[in-house]
Design a protein around this motif. Structure first.
Motif, PDB file in Angstrom:
ATOM      1  N   LEU A 166      43.121  39.951  61.336  1.00  0.00           N
ATOM      2  CA  LEU A 166      43.916  40.312  62.509  1.00  0.00           C
ATOM      3  C   LEU A 166      44.812  41.489  62.116  1.00  0.00           C
ATOM      4  N   ILE A 167      44.588  42.636  62.749  1.00  0.00           N
ATOM      5  CA  ILE A 167      45.350  43.846  62.453  1.00  0.00           C
ATOM      6  C   ILE A 167      46.449  43.995  63.491  1.00  0.00           C
ATOM      7  N   LEU A 168      47.691  44.067  63.015  1.00  0.00           N
ATOM      8  CA  LEU A 168      48.851  44.134  63.890  1.00  0.00           C
ATOM      9  C   LEU A 168      49.543  45.479  63.704  1.00  0.00           C
ATOM     10  N   GLY A 169      49.991  46.061  64.804  1.00  0.00           N
ATOM     11  CA  GLY A 169      50.693  47.337  64.681  1.00  0.00           C
ATOM     12  C   GLY A 169      50.895  47.986  66.032  1.00  0.00           C
ATOM     13  N   GLU A 170      51.845  48.917  66.073  1.00  0.00           N
ATOM     14  CA  GLU A 170      52.145  49.623  67.315  1.00  0.00           C
ATOM     15  C   GLU A 170      50.962  50.491  67.754  1.00  0.00           C
ATOM     16  N   SER A 171      50.971  50.894  69.009  1.00  0.00           N
ATOM     17  CA  SER A 171      49.941  51.795  69.516  1.00  0.00           C
ATOM     18  C   SER A 171      50.004  53.117  68.766  1.00  0.00           C
ATOM     19  N   GLY A 172      48.825  53.635  68.427  1.00  0.00           N
ATOM     20  CA  GLY A 172      48.760  54.928  67.774  1.00  0.00           C
ATOM     21  C   GLY A 172      48.881  54.902  66.271  1.00  0.00           C
ATOM     22  N   THR A 173      48.915  53.703  65.654  1.00  0.00           N
ATOM     23  CA  THR A 173      49.069  53.631  64.201  1.00  0.00           C
ATOM     24  C   THR A 173      47.737  53.689  63.462  1.00  0.00           C
ATOM     25  N   GLY A 174      46.629  53.600  64.183  1.00  0.00           N
ATOM     26  CA  GLY A 174      45.323  53.698  63.530  1.00  0.00           C
ATOM     27  C   GLY A 174      44.700  52.368  63.175  1.00  0.00           C
ATOM     28  N   LYS A 175      44.819  51.386  64.067  1.00  0.00           N
ATOM     29  CA  LYS A 175      44.285  50.054  63.759  1.00  0.00           C
ATOM     30  C   LYS A 175      42.760  50.065  63.654  1.00  0.00           C
ATOM     31  N   GLU A 176      42.102  50.867  64.488  1.00  0.00           N
ATOM     32  CA  GLU A 176      40.636  50.925  64.397  1.00  0.00           C
ATOM     33  C   GLU A 176      40.198  51.599  63.100  1.00  0.00           C
ATOM     34  N   VAL A 177      40.959  52.562  62.628  1.00  0.00           N
ATOM     35  CA  VAL A 177      40.649  53.201  61.349  1.00  0.00           C
ATOM     36  C   VAL A 177      40.703  52.164  60.222  1.00  0.00           C
ATOM     37  N   ILE A 178      41.680  51.276  60.286  1.00  0.00           N
ATOM     38  CA  ILE A 178      41.788  50.201  59.296  1.00  0.00           C
ATOM     39  C   ILE A 178      40.559  49.290  59.385  1.00  0.00           C
ATOM     40  N   ALA A 179      40.180  48.931  60.615  1.00  0.00           N
ATOM     41  CA  ALA A 179      39.016  48.054  60.800  1.00  0.00           C
ATOM     42  C   ALA A 179      37.749  48.702  60.246  1.00  0.00           C
ATOM     43  N   GLN A 180      37.576  49.996  60.490  1.00  0.00           N
ATOM     44  CA  GLN A 180      36.398  50.696  59.968  1.00  0.00           C
ATOM     45  C   GLN A 180      36.402  50.727  58.446  1.00  0.00           C
ATOM     46  N   ALA A 181      37.589  50.885  57.856  1.00  0.00           N
ATOM     47  CA  ALA A 181      37.687  50.898  56.396  1.00  0.00           C
ATOM     48  C   ALA A 181      37.289  49.542  55.817  1.00  0.00           C
ATOM     49  N   ILE A 182      37.721  48.457  56.460  1.00  0.00           N
ATOM     50  CA  ILE A 182      37.333  47.114  56.004  1.00  0.00           C
ATOM     51  C   ILE A 182      35.819  46.972  56.055  1.00  0.00           C
ATOM     52  N   HIS A 183      35.226  47.428  57.144  1.00  0.00           N
ATOM     53  CA  HIS A 183      33.768  47.327  57.297  1.00  0.00           C
ATOM     54  C   HIS A 183      33.051  48.139  56.214  1.00  0.00           C
ATOM     55  N   ARG A 184      33.515  49.383  55.980  1.00  0.00           N
ATOM     56  CA  ARG A 184      32.844  50.243  55.005  1.00  0.00           C
ATOM     57  C   ARG A 184      32.970  49.712  53.580  1.00  0.00           C
ATOM     58  N   ALA A 185      34.049  48.972  53.303  1.00  0.00           N
ATOM     59  CA  ALA A 185      34.246  48.416  51.958  1.00  0.00           C
ATOM     60  C   ALA A 185      33.610  47.048  51.798  1.00  0.00           C
TER      61      ALA A 185
END
Length: 367
Positions: free
Chosen positions: A33-52
């Motif tokens: 579960l990724i928590l954070g304000e709008s515009g902080t890059g939550k999808e970028v974090i999700a993609q990084a988890i997937h790629r790793a």
């Protein structure tokens, strides 16, 4: 640094924590579960988890739960059979089927309607679902990553989010820091954003120290998304120019004080520095040692450590290319600074590089 983290720009302590969490959870199948304000890059974090993760060769399928009307969300997630409802002229796979063996990213999960929350909970518990209009159960092997800018515990108290679903999703929470809490990363982020603009064939500006200080101490309610918009705007207004404090849009011209010093991103070996940067630092250290003891340098294995003009090189004696390139870079930076009488912004223009990059190299090489 793991290649999966290349898209995560920043060396602030807050981003170091996020990157470490990503590398810890990625090899598992745990729900994140990724928590954070709008515009902080939550999808970028999700993609990084997937790629790793071990699922990196399989699909990464995103869906914004807040952008799709509730009556259509079930079809988007689980698919439907032909004739299941008006307009269903063909059978269609849902996102769970599309993400089989891969990762499903449920963005803005806090906006999911309550009826859909019940159905999602069942899928997460039983790992089976049915397409709309079918009674055939489909088994799924999907890693789920969810994200929201909302406080889900408050939504639970308000009766807008199911508590059991929250605990099912909140196996491994990651909080993405807002930009105002990682202000030392702003020079690196701007450099990255300008690089992307330059890759599209456009010129970008450099920022002087006062302008950069103002941006570092601005509150950034729109976070990285707002910074990206500003980089685009400045590139349109001042291509190839130096942007000072007075050239910034009025909202970014905050009152500066002597206490507001320019912050530099810290060096973090291994996790934050790329292999190339680490190698360059090691070679720079070796070159500095060689400068202090030229006699020792000339006898080191791999050839001369000090910079020699290319036409005077004797390749028969061997050449440590990395050390040579470091020395060449240092020499060119020194020449550019001498030509511009120490003006870093002008030197950056001569070398056709971003000012913040040049500042970091000057600091690294002790020039």
């Amino acid at each position: 640094m793991h290649p999966a983290l290349d898209s995560l720009i920043g060396r602030s302590p807050a981003m170091v924590r996020v990157k470490k969490l990503i590398l810890q959870v990625a090899p598992t199948d745990a729900t994140v579960l990724i928590l954070g304000e709008s515009g902080t890059g939550k999808e970028v974090i999700a993609q990084a988890i997937h790629r790793a993760s071990n699922r990196c060769e399989k699909p990464f399928v995103p869906i914004n739960c807040g952008a799709i009307p509730g009556e259509l969300l079930e079809s988007e997630l689980f698919g439907h059979e032909k004739g299941a409802f008006t307009g269903a002229i063909t059978a269609r796979k849902g996102r769970f089927e599309m993400a089989e063996k891969g990762t499903l990213f449920l963005d803005e999960i806090g906006d999911m309607p309550l009826p859909m929350q019940v159905k999602l909970l069942r899928v997460l518990q039983e790992r089976t679902f049915e397409r709309i209009g079918s009674n055939k159960s489909i088994t799924c092997d999907v890693r789920v990553i969810a994200a929201t800018h909302q406080n889900l515990e408050e939504r639970i108290e308000e009766g807008e989010f199911r508590e059991d679903l929250f605990y099912r999703l909140n196996v491994f929470p990651i909080e993405v820091p807002p930009l105002r809490e990682r202000k030392e990363d702003i020079p690196l982020l701007l450099e990255h954003l300008f690089f992307r603009i330059e890759a599209r064939g456009f010129e970008t500006p450099t920022l002087d120290e006062d302008a950069m200080r103002a941006l570092q101490y601005y509150a950034w309610p729109g976070n990285v998304r707002e910074l990206s918009n500003l980089a685009e705007r400045l590139s349109i207004l001042y291509p190839g120019e130096t942007v000072g404090y007075d050239q910034l849009p009025p909202r970014y011209q905050i009152e500066l004080s002597d206490e507001m010093v320019l912050l530099h991103p810290p060096e973090v070996p291994g996790l934050e520095a790329s292999d190339t940067d680490t190698a360059l630092k090691e070679e720079a250290d070796a070159a500095e040692q060689a400068t202090a003891d030229p006699q020792k340098a000339d006898t080191q294995e791999g050839g001369p450590r000090l910079f020699t003009e290319p036409e005077n090189l004797d390749l028969n004696a061997g050449l440590d290319l990395k050390s040579y390139l470091v020395e060449m870079e240092k020499t060119l930076i020194q020449k550019a600074l001498a030509t511009t009488q120490g003006n870093v912004s002008q030197a950056a223009k001569l070398l056709k590089m971003n000012r913040t990059t040049l500042v970091e190299k000057i600091k690294k090489y002790g020039l």
